[in-house]
Design a protein around this motif. Structure first.
Motif, PDB file in Angstrom:
ATOM      1  N   ASP A  31      30.529  32.843   5.575  1.00  0.00           N
ATOM      2  CA  ASP A  31      31.076  32.472   4.263  1.00  0.00           C
ATOM      3  C   ASP A  31      32.600  32.417   4.306  1.00  0.00           C
ATOM      4  N   LYS A  34      33.617  29.127   5.766  1.00  0.00           N
ATOM      5  CA  LYS A  34      33.409  28.060   4.779  1.00  0.00           C
ATOM      6  C   LYS A  34      34.520  28.076   3.729  1.00  0.00           C
ATOM      7  N   ALA A  35      34.914  29.270   3.302  1.00  0.00           N
ATOM      8  CA  ALA A  35      35.976  29.381   2.291  1.00  0.00           C
ATOM      9  C   ALA A  35      37.300  28.865   2.848  1.00  0.00           C
ATOM     10  N   LYS A  36      37.600  29.199   4.097  1.00  0.00           N
ATOM     11  CA  LYS A  36      38.837  28.718   4.709  1.00  0.00           C
ATOM     12  C   LYS A  36      38.826  27.195   4.832  1.00  0.00           C
ATOM     13  N   THR A  38      37.183  25.102   2.905  1.00  0.00           N
ATOM     14  CA  THR A  38      37.330  24.561   1.551  1.00  0.00           C
ATOM     15  C   THR A  38      38.785  24.614   1.104  1.00  0.00           C
ATOM     16  N   GLU A  39      39.455  25.736   1.391  1.00  0.00           N
ATOM     17  CA  GLU A  39      40.854  25.858   1.009  1.00  0.00           C
ATOM     18  C   GLU A  39      41.725  24.869   1.779  1.00  0.00           C
ATOM     19  N   ALA A  41      40.820  21.945   2.883  1.00  0.00           N
ATOM     20  CA  ALA A  41      40.584  20.617   2.302  1.00  0.00           C
ATOM     21  C   ALA A  41      41.334  20.471   0.976  1.00  0.00           C
ATOM     22  N   ALA A  42      41.336  21.524   0.158  1.00  0.00           N
ATOM     23  CA  ALA A  42      42.044  21.472  -1.129  1.00  0.00           C
ATOM     24  C   ALA A  42      43.548  21.359  -0.909  1.00  0.00           C
ATOM     25  N   MET A  92      44.268  27.071  -6.071  1.00  0.00           N
ATOM     26  CA  MET A  92      42.914  26.987  -5.529  1.00  0.00           C
ATOM     27  C   MET A  92      41.941  27.254  -6.657  1.00  0.00           C
ATOM     28  N   GLU A  94      38.067  27.655  -8.136  1.00  0.00           N
ATOM     29  CA  GLU A  94      36.757  28.087  -7.676  1.00  0.00           C
ATOM     30  C   GLU A  94      35.754  26.977  -7.945  1.00  0.00           C
ATOM     31  N   THR A  95      34.927  26.701  -6.968  1.00  0.00           N
ATOM     32  CA  THR A  95      33.884  25.699  -7.147  1.00  0.00           C
ATOM     33  C   THR A  95      32.647  26.390  -7.697  1.00  0.00           C
TER      34      THR A  95
END
Length: 130
Positions: A31, A34-36, A38-39, A41-42, A92, A94-95
């Motif tokens: 997880d 995945k969070a890294k 996502t960040e 990409a943002a 950032m 939250e999705t």
């Protein structure tokens, strides 16, 4: 010919071992990873917006300088482009979880009654509308 046969056999064995290694499964992604991702990409998307904003500002300065030095008349001046939108600082967000992961597909408690009644919509709303 006898020399080539063992060399071919050794190459075949090595190729088979390489193929077996390539087919090995990787461990599942954590997880945190995945969070890294996502960040990252943002941040990349925000960086693109900042770049477009800075380009818009420079373009506006160039157009203003051109019109100032060229002595453009109001009739020759093209209509103003829409303003540049400042993306602001990076935030950032939250999705939301997918419905399946959030437990929205199942009710929080056991139902005690039927989900519907035999009453018509007109009876529920208080009478027939004309």
């Amino acid at each position: 010919m006898r020399i080539l046969l063992p060399a071919f056999g050794t190459a075949a064995v090595l190729l088979t071992l390489a193929a077996a290694t390539a087919q090995a499964k990787l461990p599942p992604v954590s997880d945190e990873t995945k969070a890294k991702a996502t960040e990252a990409a943002a941040r990349s998307a925000w960086s693109d917006k900042v770049g477009a904003y800075k380009l818009c500002l420079v373009t506006d300065k160039i157009v203003a300088r051109y019109h100032a030095t060229a002595g453009a008349t109001p009739a020759a001046t093209p209509p103003a482009a829409p303003g540049c939108a400042d993306p602001g600082p990076f935030v950032m967000t939250e999705t939301p979880k997918p419905l399946e992961a959030s437990g929205a597909h199942s009710p929080p408690a056991t139902a005690v009654g039927a989900p519907s009644s035999k009453a018509t919509e007109a009876e529920i709303k208080g009478g027939i509308k004309k």
